[in-house]
Design a protein around this motif. Structure first.
Motif, PDB file in Angstrom:
ATOM      1  N   VAL A   1       0.835  -1.199   0.000  1.00 17.51           N
ATOM      2  CA  VAL A   1       0.000   0.000   0.000  1.00 17.51           C
ATOM      3  C   VAL A   1       0.875   1.256   0.000  1.00 17.51           C
ATOM      4  N   ILE A   2       1.933   1.230   0.801  1.00 19.55           N
ATOM      5  CA  ILE A   2       2.841   2.383   0.838  1.00 19.55           C
ATOM      6  C   ILE A   2       3.508   2.596  -0.526  1.00 19.55           C
ATOM      7  N   GLY A   3       3.970   1.526  -1.131  1.00 18.40           N
ATOM      8  CA  GLY A   3       4.692   1.647  -2.393  1.00 18.40           C
ATOM      9  C   GLY A   3       3.778   1.949  -3.577  1.00 18.40           C
ATOM     10  N   GLY A   4       2.531   1.576  -3.478  1.00 12.96           N
ATOM     11  CA  GLY A   4       1.607   1.734  -4.603  1.00 12.96           C
ATOM     12  C   GLY A   4       1.351   0.361  -5.213  1.00 12.96           C
ATOM     13  N   ILE A   5       0.082   0.012  -5.322  1.00 12.93           N
ATOM     14  CA  ILE A   5      -0.279  -1.327  -5.780  1.00 12.93           C
ATOM     15  C   ILE A   5       0.207  -1.575  -7.202  1.00 12.93           C
TER      16      ILE A   5
ATOM     17  N   LYS B   1       0.330  10.913  -0.208  1.00 15.84           N
ATOM     18  CA  LYS B   1       0.131  10.277  -1.514  1.00 15.84           C
ATOM     19  C   LYS B   1      -0.889   9.145  -1.372  1.00 15.84           C
ATOM     20  N   PRO B   2      -2.157   9.465  -1.611  1.00 19.40           N
ATOM     21  CA  PRO B   2      -3.228   8.496  -1.340  1.00 19.40           C
ATOM     22  C   PRO B   2      -3.074   7.184  -2.110  1.00 19.40           C
ATOM     23  N   ARG B   3      -2.379   7.197  -3.248  1.00 19.03           N
ATOM     24  CA  ARG B   3      -2.278   5.959  -4.014  1.00 19.03           C
ATOM     25  C   ARG B   3      -0.914   5.283  -3.838  1.00 19.03           C
ATOM     26  N   GLY B   4      -0.165   5.757  -2.842  1.00 21.74           N
ATOM     27  CA  GLY B   4       1.139   5.156  -2.580  1.00 21.74           C
ATOM     28  C   GLY B   4       2.257   5.942  -3.244  1.00 21.74           C
ATOM     29  N   LEU B   5       3.492   5.619  -2.840  1.00 18.15           N
ATOM     30  CA  LEU B   5       4.630   6.424  -3.284  1.00 18.15           C
ATOM     31  C   LEU B   5       4.860   6.362  -4.793  1.00 18.15           C
TER      32      LEU B   5
ATOM     33  N   MET C   1       2.943  -0.280  16.376  1.00 16.14           N
ATOM     34  CA  MET C   1       2.117   0.688  15.657  1.00 16.14           C
ATOM     35  C   MET C   1       2.881   1.470  14.593  1.00 16.14           C
ATOM     36  N   VAL C   2       4.224   1.480  14.726  1.00 21.42           N
ATOM     37  CA  VAL C   2       5.030   2.366  13.893  1.00 21.42           C
ATOM     38  C   VAL C   2       4.703   2.225  12.406  1.00 21.42           C
ATOM     39  N   ILE C   3       4.627   0.966  11.934  1.00 16.56           N
ATOM     40  CA  ILE C   3       4.440   0.809  10.487  1.00 16.56           C
ATOM     41  C   ILE C   3       3.082   1.337  10.028  1.00 16.56           C
ATOM     42  N   TYR C   4       2.076   1.242  10.911  1.00 18.32           N
ATOM     43  CA  TYR C   4       0.754   1.745  10.513  1.00 18.32           C
ATOM     44  C   TYR C   4       0.736   3.265  10.523  1.00 18.32           C
ATOM     45  N   LEU C   5       1.493   3.837  11.465  1.00 15.32           N
ATOM     46  CA  LEU C   5       1.589   5.293  11.487  1.00 15.32           C
ATOM     47  C   LEU C   5       2.263   5.787  10.209  1.00 15.32           C
ATOM     48  N   ILE C   6       3.313   5.066   9.790  1.00 21.50           N
ATOM     49  CA  ILE C   6       3.985   5.458   8.554  1.00 21.50           C
ATOM     50  C   ILE C   6       3.041   5.320   7.364  1.00 21.50           C
ATOM     51  N   MET C   7       2.298   4.210   7.356  1.00 24.52           N
ATOM     52  CA  MET C   7       1.354   4.016   6.258  1.00 24.52           C
ATOM     53  C   MET C   7       0.343   5.159   6.205  1.00 24.52           C
ATOM     54  N   ALA C   8      -0.200   5.519   7.371  1.00 20.32           N
ATOM     55  CA  ALA C   8      -1.180   6.603   7.418  1.00 20.32           C
ATOM     56  C   ALA C   8      -0.561   7.899   6.910  1.00 20.32           C
TER      57      ALA C   8
END
Ligand SMILES: Nc1ncnc2c1ncn2[C@@H]1O[C@H](COP(=O)(O)OP(=O)(O)OP(=O)(O)O)[C@@H](O)[C@H]1O
Ligand SMILES: [Mg+2]
Lengths: 250, 286
Positions: free
Chosen positions: B233-237, B280-284, B267-274
């Motif tokens: 999700v972070i990188g973009g699908i 960038k709503p569609r990922g990086l 929680m860290v990774i979810y905070l980063i994702m948020a």
């Protein structure tokens, strides 16, 4: 209101490139095509006419099995398309230039022109990358650009060029001049004439009746998913009410 | 935290991130191109680890175990795709989610039946059992460096295929518009089979080379699945580049999170994702 001309008897012996009989297509419950018939012979240019929403794109998608018909028969080069996938039909020698052009963002012009390149069923490749670039010099100038960042006209040329790299016997052009400036349109029509002159058959959907009357050998006019006219340009010109009523052309 | 400790964490984060990339690259391609949310992806990571655990003891060699396990993983991917997914492509996502969720249960249960509920481990192979002296007071495991090297090499191969081959163009195009790819006469079904089995094999392979570094335990695939979804999700699908940088980012964040702020680590990774999705709503890299 039907005016169907019989095909010339001399043509009956040739195996049609595309033969459509009694095509009924639905989107879910909605019945869109009501028994379409059409025949396309090798090398022939056919126009598919009709106002917005009359079922032109659906007819093309049914022929290619993207939207498989519920009833009726489609055959390509004499082979029934039933139970076959779109890519298999396309592999029989069809270049598809869809409505909206189908350019892939993030993919360069060159990549578009090599991704599907292949010889025709007879193993010949008349449309090399060089020939396509000669035909569309603008594409050569933008060869490493992202295809989706080209102008509308250039994207259209890319879509046609990409179809040509598959060395098709038939090219399907759905609204290839839609939304383009008049000069660019003329360029596309010039290319359509070149494609015709090279012996490739085509099915063209377009709003520009004058050009179609000149380029197409035969016309099929759709109203609400039914064929109301099928015949040559002379037949269509002789019946101006047909164009007036069904296309709003005076 | 002194520099040596920091450097070790940095290397650990990198190594973990690279491993995550192997798993996430398959997940993102299967999702982006086939439109399949493969919930069973993490279970394949687990299967990879268990296969190597089992075969290492049977064959007496970690390396032979990997060689033998890879074809098994590919075959499993092929069977799942041909037997189960094939009928579901035309259906709603819900069916695929249910099916792949069912596969998690089946694979987890199979693991329990075959290998039981105990926690296992695989010794670090002899060849890489040493440690390298990086500075006066900093050592690092050869095996971890080896894992990094293998992951980087595979990332390079994947990158090269995607960027510079015709197959790669088709894969990228398929992630944007599958129907158009088919409309060019390309056999999308074969492409799906290829992508699914390669994706699943990469994940299983990640499990195999991670086996000497982790405890091999039931359900080990479940948490990594969630982490990899965050990466995707972070990188973009559908983006391999996104999967790479997302994996490095999350690998670092999890590693440093657990040593610097243990209370917030989960929680860290979810905070980063948020945070990424806000900008960038569609990922990086979508
Ligand atoms: N995916 C779809 N789902 C449901 N209905 C559709 C779908 N696509 C088209 N239709 C409907 O089918 C009918 C025929 O549409 P089609 O796109 O074939 O028309 P068209 O002649 O190509 O029109 P246009 O000139 O606007 O391109 C229209 O009433 C349209 O609303
Ligand atoms: Mg249309």
């Amino acid at each position: 209101m039907t005016a169907i001309q019989q095909p010339h008897p001399a043509q009956a012996a040739v195996t049609p490139l595309v033969e459509v009989r009694g095509l009924h297509t639905y989107y879910g419950e909605s019945h869109v095509l009501h028994g379409i018939d059409l025949t396309l012979l090798p090398g022939e240019t056919l126009s598919l006419l009709g106002r917005n929403g009359m079922g032109k794109t659906t007819t093309l998608k049914s022929i290619l099995a993207f939207v498989p018909p519920r009833r009726g028969e489609v055959s390509i080069k004499g082979q029934s398309t039933a139970k076959r996938r779109p890519w298999q039909l396309v592999r029989q020698g069809i270049g598809y230039v869809p409505e909206g052009r189908g350019i892939f963002p993030g993919i360069s012009v060159r990549e578009h022109l090599i991704m599907a390149a292949r010889p025709n069923e007879r193993g010949q490749s008349p449309w090399t990358l060089e020939r396509v670039l000669d035909t569309f010099p603008r594409l050569g100038q933008r060869i490493h650009h992202d295809g989706s960042l080209l102008s509308g006209g250039e994207q259209q040329m890319l879509s046609i060029g990409r179809a040509l790299t598959t060395n098709p016997d038939l090219i399907i052009l759905d609204e290839a001049t839609e939304g383009l400036a008049p000069l660019i349109r003329d360029e596309i029509w010039k290319i359509i004439r070149e494609i015709k002159a090279s012996g490739i058959a085509s099915i063209i959907v377009d709003k520009n009746i004058d050009n179609l009357l000149e380029v197409a050998d035969r016309h099929v006019l759709l109203v609400k998913g039914e064929v109301v006219f099928s015949g040559d340009s002379r037949g269509l010109r002789e019946d101006p009410s047909m164009l007036e009523t069904h296309l709003g052309v005076a | 935290m002194d520099l040596a400790f920091f450097s070790v964490q940095l290397l650990n984060g990198l190594q973990y991130g690279l491993l995550l990339f192997l798993i996430a690259s398959g997940l993102t391609l299967i999702f982006g191109i086939m439109g399949i949310i493969n919930l069973a992806h993490g279970a394949m990571y687990m299967i990879g680890a268990y296969l190597v655990y089992d075969l290492t003891f049977r064959l007496g060699s970690f390396w032979l175990a990997i060689l033998a396990a890879i074809p098994v993983a590919i075959a499993l991917g092929l069977i799942i795709e041909r037997l189960f997914l094939d009928t579901l492509y035309k259906r709603d996502h819900l069916y695929q989610v249910l099916l792949t969720f069912g596969l998690i249960l089946v694979l987890n249960e199979a693991q329990r039946i075959i290998w039981g509920g105990d926690v296992h481990s695989v010794p670090v192979p002899e060849l890489f059992s040493g440690r390298i002296q990086l500075t006066d007071n900093l050592q690092y495991s050869h095996y971890r460096l080896f894992v990094m090297g293998v992951c980087l090499a595979l990332a390079g191969v994947i990158y090269w295929v995607i960027r510079h081959t015709r197959l790669g163009i088709i894969i990228r195009a398929g992630a944007v518009n599958r129907d158009m790819v088919e409309g060019l006469g390309i056999n999308v079904r074969t492409l799906f089979t290829l992508i699914f089995s390669v994706g699943v094999a990469l994940t299983a392979f990640a499990g195999m080379i991670a086996a000497p570094l982790t405890s091999i335990a039931p359900g080990m695939g479940d948490s990594i699945l969630i982490t990899c979804f965050v990466v995707v999700v972070i990188g973009g699908i559908g983006s391999i580049k996104g999967a790479f940088w997302g994996a490095i980012l999350i690998g670092m964040a999890e590693t440093f999170g657990s040593v610097l702020i243990p209370s917030l680590a989960s929680m860290v990774i979810y905070l980063i994702m948020a945070a990424v999705l806000l900008v960038k709503p569609r990922g990086l890299f979508a």
